[in-house]
Design an enzyme around this catalytic site. Structure first.
Site, short mmCIF file in Angstrom:
data_model
loop_
_atom_site.label_atom_id
_atom_site.label_comp_id
_atom_site.label_asym_id
_atom_site.label_seq_id
_atom_site.Cartn_x
_atom_site.Cartn_y
_atom_site.Cartn_z
N THR A 11 0.84 -1.19 0.00
CA THR A 11 0.00 0.00 0.00
C THR A 11 0.88 1.24 0.00
O THR A 11 1.75 1.40 0.85
CB THR A 11 -0.92 0.01 1.23
OG1 THR A 11 -1.84 -1.07 1.13
CG2 THR A 11 -1.69 1.32 1.34
N HIS B 220 -6.93 -11.05 0.15
CA HIS B 220 -6.29 -10.51 1.36
C HIS B 220 -7.11 -10.98 2.56
O HIS B 220 -8.19 -10.47 2.83
CB HIS B 220 -6.25 -8.99 1.29
CG HIS B 220 -5.28 -8.36 2.25
ND1 HIS B 220 -4.76 -9.03 3.34
CD2 HIS B 220 -4.74 -7.11 2.30
CE1 HIS B 220 -3.96 -8.23 4.01
NE2 HIS B 220 -3.92 -7.06 3.39
N TYR C 217 -8.13 -7.31 8.42
CA TYR C 217 -9.16 -6.81 7.52
C TYR C 217 -10.33 -7.80 7.48
O TYR C 217 -10.38 -8.73 8.26
CB TYR C 217 -8.56 -6.53 6.15
CG TYR C 217 -7.47 -5.48 6.20
CD1 TYR C 217 -7.72 -4.22 6.76
CD2 TYR C 217 -6.19 -5.73 5.74
CE1 TYR C 217 -6.72 -3.26 6.85
CE2 TYR C 217 -5.19 -4.77 5.80
CZ TYR C 217 -5.46 -3.54 6.37
OH TYR C 217 -4.47 -2.59 6.46
N ARG D 246 4.27 -14.76 8.56
CA ARG D 246 4.68 -15.13 9.90
C ARG D 246 4.73 -13.90 10.80
O ARG D 246 4.58 -12.76 10.35
CB ARG D 246 6.03 -15.85 9.86
CG ARG D 246 7.17 -15.04 9.30
CD ARG D 246 8.41 -15.89 9.17
NE ARG D 246 9.54 -15.15 8.65
CZ ARG D 246 10.71 -15.70 8.36
NH1 ARG D 246 10.91 -16.99 8.54
NH2 ARG D 246 11.69 -14.97 7.88
N GLY E 170 8.53 -7.56 0.54
CA GLY E 170 7.87 -6.27 0.44
C GLY E 170 8.84 -5.11 0.53
O GLY E 170 9.07 -4.37 -0.42
#
Length: 383
Positions: A28, A180, A185, A272, A331
Site C-alpha cells: 500500500t 487478502h 481486515y 509469519r 515487500g
C-alpha cells in the site's frame, strides 16, 4: 552475496509459470487519487517488472468504495479503474513478469466519516459491532481512531462484491488474484473470535468463522479457476487488534488452511509473526506468537507455499532448496529497490535506504506528479 540458484529458478504456482521465485508482495502506497491508478503507479509497477520480479502482487485493491486510512488507495469496482489497471498489467507483461490483483475489503477498520465512505452510501460493515482499538485517520478533524462498525446482516452481499471484483480483475488483464485474508481486515475479522461474535452460521465454531473466507475463495475460483487464486493469511495476528488464544488460533487456522488447500489454490501465503506488524494494547503485545511455517506447512498438500514477513533472499533460497516453500514474498526490499533481481543475480547489495517520510504519502501536494514520485519511483537502479 552468494548465488541464489533456488530462489532465482523458475516455478509454477498453480497454472501460472514464473521466471523466478522472487515475489513482490502487496505494498500500500496511497498514491492513486481518486482511487484510480495513474501514470505514476504505472511507472512504479513497470520499474519492478523491469527489475525482474517473477510475480508482482498489486497493492491492496479495494473491491468497493471504502473510507480507509489511505484515501488514495486504488480500487477495481469501476470501468475507469479497470482501464487504468489494464495499462499497468500490459506494461508488467512487456517486461516478463506476472501480476496478481490483491482483493481488499477492510471491514471494521474504515471510518464512517471518511469522504469515500460517505460517497459509498454504505456504513462500515464488519462481522460484529466491535470496534478495533487503534487507527488514526489523519485526514479527518482530530485524527480519530477506529469506531464501532455496523454488523452486516447478510455477508453474501460482500461475497458478491468479491465476485464482481474478480471479474473486473480478469478484464483488467491480471494473471490471477490474491485474497487478502490477513492484517485484521474483513476476512481476518471473520476468522478471529475476538472480532467475530456472531451466533449464526458465520460465527461461533472454527468452521463457521472460516465460512466467509472459504466462500469468497470458492467464488473467486469460479471466476478464475482455483489454480489462479492465492490467499494471504496471518495466523499470529496483532495488527489491527486481532489475535486469539494459541488453542483457538491453531484450531481455526488448521481448519481454514486444510479447507482452502483442498480447493487446489495457486498458493497460500503464510505471513509469519513480525514485530513491526504487532501492536501494544493494555501494555501487552497483541499477537499470538508462534512458528507459522513449521505449524501449518504440513497441512498444505495441493497448493504451493509462499512465505512472507522479514524473509531475506538467503533464507528464502535455503527454504526453497529444502522444499519447504515454493517462493519468497518480499515487500520492503521492493520499496527501495526497483531492481531486486538483477542485484541478486550480480551479487550487488540491496543498500538503498527507504525514506519513511514518504512511505504512504508525499511530503506535500498529494496529486502533483513530482511529489507523488518522491520515495516511490525515484529509488535508483544499481549501476
Amino acid at each position: 552475496m552468494a548465488i541464489l540458484s533456488s530462489l532465482l529458478s523458475p516455478v509454477k504456482l498453480g497454472s501460472v509459470s514464473l521466471r523466478n521465485r522472487v515475489v513482490m508482495t502487496a505494498l500500500t502506497r496511497n498514491r492513486s487519487p481518486p482511487n484510480v491508478p495513474n501514470e505514476i503507479n504505472l511507472e512504479f509497477y513497470e520499474q519492478r517488472a523491469r527489475g525482474g520480479a517473477g510475480l508482482i502482487i498489486s497493492e491492496g485493491t479495494l473491491i468497493t468504495q471504502q473510507g480507509t486510512e489511505w484515501p488514495h488507495a486504488p480500487g477495481i469496482w469501476s470501468s475507469e479503474q479497470v482501464a487504468a489497471w489494464k495499462k499497468i498489467t500490459d506494461a508488467v507483461h512487456e517486461h516478463g513478469s506476472k501480476i496478481f490483483c490483491q482483493l481488499w475489503h477492510l471491514g471494521r477498520v474504515s471510518h464512517p466519516d471518511a469522504p469515500e465512505q460517505i460517497a459509498s452510501g454504505n456504513p462500515v460493515y464488519a462481522p460484529s459491532a466491535i470496534a478495533a482499538r487503534g487507527g488514526k485517520f489523519r485526514f479527518l478533524p482530530g485524527a480519530p481512531g477506529y469506531v464501532t462498525p455496523t454488523e452486516i446482516k447478510d455477508p453474501t452481499i460482500i461475497i458478491d462484491q468479491y465476485r464482481q471484483a474478480a471479474i473486473n480483475a480478469k478484464e483488467a488483464g491480471f494473471d490471477g488474484i490474491e485474497l487478502h485474508a490477513a492484517n485484521g481486515y474483513l476476512v481476518h475479522e471473520f476468522l478471529d473470535n475476538t472480532s467475530n461474535l456472531r451466533t449464526d452460521k458465520w460465527g461461533g465454531s472454527a468452521s463457521n468463522r472460516s465460512r466467509f473466507g472459504l466462500e469468497v475463495l470458492k467464488v473467486l475460483a469460479q471466476v478464475w479457476g482455483a489454480d489462479k487464486v492465492g490467499v494471504k493469511i496471518m495466523p499470529a495476528g496483532g495488527y489491527n487488534d486481532v489475535g486469539m488464544t494459541i488453542k483457538d488460533t491453531l484450531e481455526t487456522y488448521s481448519y481454514f488452511i486444510k479447507e482452502a488447500d483442498a480447493l487446489g489454490l495457486a498458493y497460500i501465503c503464510l505471513t509469519r509473526y513480525a514485530a513491526k506488524m504487532d501492536q501494544i494494547i493494555d501494555g501487552k503485545l497483541r499477537a499470538t506468537q508462534h512458528d507459522v511455517l513449521t505449524t501449518y506447512s504440513p497441512l498444505i498438500k495441493r497448493s504451493s507455499i509462499m512465505l512472507n514477513a522479514d524473509v531475506s533472499p538467503q533464507e528464502a533460497d535455503e527454504l526453497i532448496s529444502d522444499n519447504k516453500i515454493a517462493a519468497g514474498g518480499f515487500g520492503w526490499l521492493w520499496i527501495g529497490h526497483p531492481d531486486v533481481v538483477p542485484r541478486l543475480e550480480a551479487g550487488k547489495p540491496l543498500d538503498n535506504q527507504v525514506d519513511f517520510t514518504t512511505l504512504y504519502e508525499p511530503k506535500s501536494g498529494a496529486g502533483e506528479n513530482d511529489n507523488l514520485r518522491k520515495g516511490y519511483t525515484d529509488y535508483p537502479f544499481a549501476k
